[in-house]
Scaffold this motif. Structure first.
Motif, mmCIF file in Angstrom:
data_model
loop_
_atom_site.group_PDB
_atom_site.id
_atom_site.type_symbol
_atom_site.label_atom_id
_atom_site.label_comp_id
_atom_site.label_asym_id
_atom_site.label_seq_id
_atom_site.Cartn_x
_atom_site.Cartn_y
_atom_site.Cartn_z
ATOM 1 N N PRO A 77 18.226 51.844 -69.412
ATOM 2 C CA PRO A 77 18.086 51.909 -67.952
ATOM 3 C C PRO A 77 19.353 51.510 -67.190
ATOM 4 N N THR A 78 20.316 50.850 -67.867
ATOM 5 C CA THR A 78 21.531 50.416 -67.164
ATOM 6 C C THR A 78 22.708 51.371 -67.353
ATOM 7 N N ALA A 79 22.550 52.417 -68.179
ATOM 8 C CA ALA A 79 23.656 53.354 -68.419
ATOM 9 C C ALA A 79 24.098 54.044 -67.132
ATOM 10 N N VAL A 80 23.146 54.312 -66.246
ATOM 11 C CA VAL A 80 23.434 55.047 -65.016
ATOM 12 C C VAL A 80 24.282 54.221 -64.038
ATOM 13 N N PHE A 81 24.492 52.927 -64.321
ATOM 14 C CA PHE A 81 25.338 52.096 -63.448
ATOM 15 C C PHE A 81 26.805 52.526 -63.498
ATOM 16 N N ASN A 82 27.131 53.442 -64.404
ATOM 17 C CA ASN A 82 28.502 53.960 -64.483
ATOM 18 C C ASN A 82 28.735 55.127 -63.532
ATOM 19 N N THR A 83 27.742 55.436 -62.708
ATOM 20 C CA THR A 83 27.887 56.481 -61.700
ATOM 21 C C THR A 83 28.925 56.058 -60.670
ATOM 22 N N SER A 84 29.784 57.008 -60.296
ATOM 23 C CA SER A 84 30.817 56.707 -59.298
ATOM 24 C C SER A 84 30.168 56.470 -57.935
ATOM 25 N N LEU A 85 30.665 55.484 -57.192
ATOM 26 C CA LEU A 85 30.138 55.191 -55.859
ATOM 27 C C LEU A 85 30.477 56.358 -54.940
ATOM 28 N N ASP A 86 29.509 56.782 -54.119
ATOM 29 C CA ASP A 86 29.719 57.982 -53.296
ATOM 30 C C ASP A 86 30.806 57.822 -52.250
ATOM 31 N N THR A 87 31.087 56.594 -51.824
ATOM 32 C CA THR A 87 32.142 56.398 -50.813
ATOM 33 C C THR A 87 33.139 55.364 -51.313
ATOM 34 N N ALA A 88 33.579 55.527 -52.544
ATOM 35 C CA ALA A 88 34.590 54.606 -53.069
ATOM 36 C C ALA A 88 35.849 54.724 -52.225
ATOM 37 N N SER A 89 36.524 53.597 -52.036
ATOM 38 C CA SER A 89 37.699 53.570 -51.168
ATOM 39 C C SER A 89 38.959 53.917 -51.948
ATOM 40 N N PRO A 90 39.567 55.095 -51.682
ATOM 41 C CA PRO A 90 40.773 55.457 -52.423
ATOM 42 C C PRO A 90 41.960 54.589 -52.018
ATOM 43 N N ALA A 91 41.890 54.020 -50.799
ATOM 44 C CA ALA A 91 42.998 53.213 -50.300
ATOM 45 C C ALA A 91 42.732 51.720 -50.507
ATOM 46 N N LEU A 92 42.013 51.395 -51.569
ATOM 47 C CA LEU A 92 41.691 49.999 -51.845
ATOM 48 C C LEU A 92 42.980 49.204 -52.037
ATOM 49 N N ASP A 93 43.126 48.124 -51.292
ATOM 50 C CA ASP A 93 44.348 47.320 -51.349
ATOM 51 C C ASP A 93 44.409 46.546 -52.663
ATOM 52 N N LYS A 94 45.184 47.074 -53.622
ATOM 53 C CA LYS A 94 45.222 46.465 -54.947
ATOM 54 C C LYS A 94 45.879 45.091 -54.916
ATOM 55 N N GLU A 95 46.829 44.896 -53.994
ATOM 56 C CA GLU A 95 47.492 43.590 -53.911
ATOM 57 C C GLU A 95 46.492 42.510 -53.480
ATOM 58 N N THR A 96 45.602 42.869 -52.537
ATOM 59 C CA THR A 96 44.575 41.915 -52.096
ATOM 60 C C THR A 96 43.632 41.587 -53.245
ATOM 61 N N VAL A 97 43.252 42.619 -54.008
ATOM 62 C CA VAL A 97 42.360 42.413 -55.155
ATOM 63 C C VAL A 97 43.034 41.496 -56.169
ATOM 64 N N ARG A 98 44.310 41.768 -56.469
ATOM 65 C CA ARG A 98 45.039 40.955 -57.451
ATOM 66 C C ARG A 98 45.157 39.502 -56.998
ATOM 67 N N LYS A 99 45.304 39.298 -55.693
ATOM 68 C CA LYS A 99 45.417 37.943 -55.162
ATOM 69 C C LYS A 99 44.120 37.166 -55.371
ATOM 70 N N ASP A 100 42.982 37.901 -55.365
ATOM 71 C CA ASP A 100 41.671 37.270 -55.544
ATOM 72 C C ASP A 100 41.286 37.101 -57.012
ATOM 73 N N LEU A 101 42.036 37.740 -57.922
ATOM 74 C CA LEU A 101 41.652 37.738 -59.332
ATOM 75 C C LEU A 101 41.379 36.349 -59.912
ATOM 76 N N PRO A 102 42.264 35.365 -59.700
ATOM 77 C CA PRO A 102 42.029 34.056 -60.335
ATOM 78 C C PRO A 102 40.696 33.420 -59.953
ATOM 79 N N THR A 103 40.184 33.730 -58.746
ATOM 80 C CA THR A 103 38.951 33.075 -58.292
ATOM 81 C C THR A 103 37.707 33.664 -58.948
ATOM 82 N N TYR A 104 37.805 34.860 -59.549
ATOM 83 C CA TYR A 104 36.630 35.499 -60.147
ATOM 84 C C TYR A 104 36.236 34.867 -61.478
ATOM 85 N N GLY A 105 37.129 34.124 -62.117
ATOM 86 C CA GLY A 105 36.793 33.436 -63.358
ATOM 87 C C GLY A 105 36.900 34.295 -64.601
ATOM 88 N N LEU A 106 37.530 35.476 -64.503
ATOM 89 C CA LEU A 106 37.709 36.349 -65.661
ATOM 90 C C LEU A 106 39.195 36.596 -65.912
#
Length: 447
Positions: free
Chosen positions: A385-414
């Motif tokens: 039942p969880t295989a379908v979670f790999n479906t692409s989001l219909d409004t994924a943001s192509p202009a996602l700010d990768k630098e902002t994401v990278r800055k937040d990486l340490p706080t995610y714990g992974l």
């Protein structure tokens, strides 16, 4: 143990890559195989186990060399292995297997469930569960938790933080859904989309295009679907389409569909996707907070009868949360022999059992990359039942700010490399990775 393992494995694509795509399904079991032994994963010392737990709680980043000559002697590797097996669970009832929950009645039946007939105890359990669920959502919103799962006896919800799966806002995906659940969500003002249903409609429109009477009727696809008993989806302007009959004066000769029959036809088409992967619903942004409150107050979230009666949904998370219990995946190594042509060859395997979350899969493959010198294969068993979670989001943001994401990486714990993988847009669609192989430090896989 002299086990005769089958050597036949699925064919894999021929395009090796440095990394495999993110797989958001939950795995129930992993079976790694290699020509090199897995002795480094056996009999961890108390100090190594404790260090692994500490590294997990402190989100310690471990970077191993590309190849290790003596993996068994590497304390760093063994501690990192323990760290990769950790996940967090609520509720924790040691005598019950709390994942998977869909189709788990036979595994729970006959076990002690003192709350099933005790309403006061059920209320205490649900109150405690609500606190834990809210805690997880708050951690997600604060970018201190990357994702978590809510596993009910009927459906599963995956909440993902902003920056993951190619989206710049918090997302929640629910599968499978029913018309009743979707109607209840709409009545609570929760906006959601059904991307796979919309995709099917778009495809049908493209296939039928032009003159419906001549082209669509002559199309084998449409003809087959009509022969199979499917009706075309009703249009919203069915009422207006009969106005021209009045002008010709033949309106009484043709049976006009009334509002009830039009509604029934619409409902029939909506119910057709119930309980199927196509019923996947996606909720985004502030609507995920409304969804949180909806789920906390949703009476159908918990079974009222059967072995799971009164038992709150299972919460699974890669990081600690209020009321969560630290758990570890079960690991065991097996030495076996496999038939290769006319002889038997030694083959070593490492089995990991339990709810394997996406971060654990990536962490384990990263360790094996070093320990097995860039060569291993793996069979992955998915909770379907969880295989379908790999479906692409219909409004994924192509202009996602990768630098902002990278800055937040340490706080995610992974590990940063794990977050890099999970931040990519999903590409596997309704399927998940079933077979993974590494040769010369490059991956191939089959979904």
């Amino acid at each position: 143990k002299d086990l005769h393992l089958p050597v036949a494995v699925p064919e894999v694509p021929s395009s090796p890559r440095r990394e495999f795509p993110a797989d958001w399904s939950v795995k129930t079991r992993l079976l790694f195989m290699s020509s090199q032994p897995f002795t480094w994963a056996e009999h961890l010392k108390a100090q190594e186990e404790a260090q692994g737990f500490a590294q997990h709680c402190r989100a310690t980043e471990t970077n191993l060399p590309q190849s290790m000559q003596e993996p068994k002697l590497s304390t760093e590797l063994r501690c990192a292995f323990q760290q990769s097996l950790v996940y967090w669970l609520h509720p924790s009832l040691p005598w019950l297997q709390l994942f998977p929950r869909i189709g788990a009645d036979r595994k729970i039946v006959g076990k002690a469930c003192p709350w099933s007939q005790d309403e006061a105890l059920q209320q205490v359990l649900m109150s405690d569960w609500s606190v834990s669920f809210t805690s997880l959502y708050n951690l997600l919103k604060a970018k201190l938790c990357p994702y978590f799962y809510v596993c009910t006896y009927q459906f599963t919800v995956l909440f993902r933080a902003a920056g993951l799966a190619g989206s710049d806002v918090i997302t929640a995906v629910i599968s499978p859904t029913t018309r009743g659940l979707r109607e209840a969500m709409r009545s609570e003002g929760i906006e959601f989309s059904l991307p796979l249903v919309e995709e099917t409609r778009t495809r049908k429109r493209k296939n039928s295009g032009g003159n419906l009477e001549t082209e669509a009727a002559g199309s084998p696809n449409v003809r087959n679907s009509l022969e199979g008993g499917e009706e075309p989806a009703p249009s919203d302007d069915d009422e207006e389409s009969f106005l021209w009959l009045e002008e010709m004066g033949v309106q009484d000769k043709v049976k006009k569909p009334d509002a009830i029959s039009i509604k029934l036809r619409k409902e029939k088409h909506e119910v057709q996707v119930d309980h199927k992967p196509e019923s996947l619903a996606i909720v985004k942004g502030t609507n995920t907070f409304t969804l949180l409150n909806f789920l906390i107050n949703c009476k159908s979230l918990v079974a009222v009868a059967g072995p799971q009666a009164g038992l709150p949904p299972t919460l699974l998370s890669p990081v600690a949360f209020r009321g969560g219990t630290m758990q570890t995946l079960k690991a065991r190594s097996i030495n076996a022999k496999a038939r290769v042509q006319l002889a038997y060859e030694d083959i070593f395997s490492l089995e990991i059992a339990g709810p394997v979350l996406p971060h654990s899969l990536h962490a384990l493959t990263t360790l094996l990359r070093s320990a097995q010198r860039g060569a291993f294969s793996a069979l992955l068993y998915t909770h379907e039942p969880t295989a379908v979670f790999n479906t692409s989001l219909d409004t994924a943001s192509p202009a996602l700010d990768k630098e902002t994401v990278r800055k937040d990486l340490p706080t995610y714990g992974l590990h940063p490399k794990t977050l890099d993988q999970l931040s990519q847009c999903p590409t596997l669609g309704k399927s998940s990775i079933r077979f993974l192989e590494m040769k010369d430090y490059a991956y191939t896989w089959k979904s």
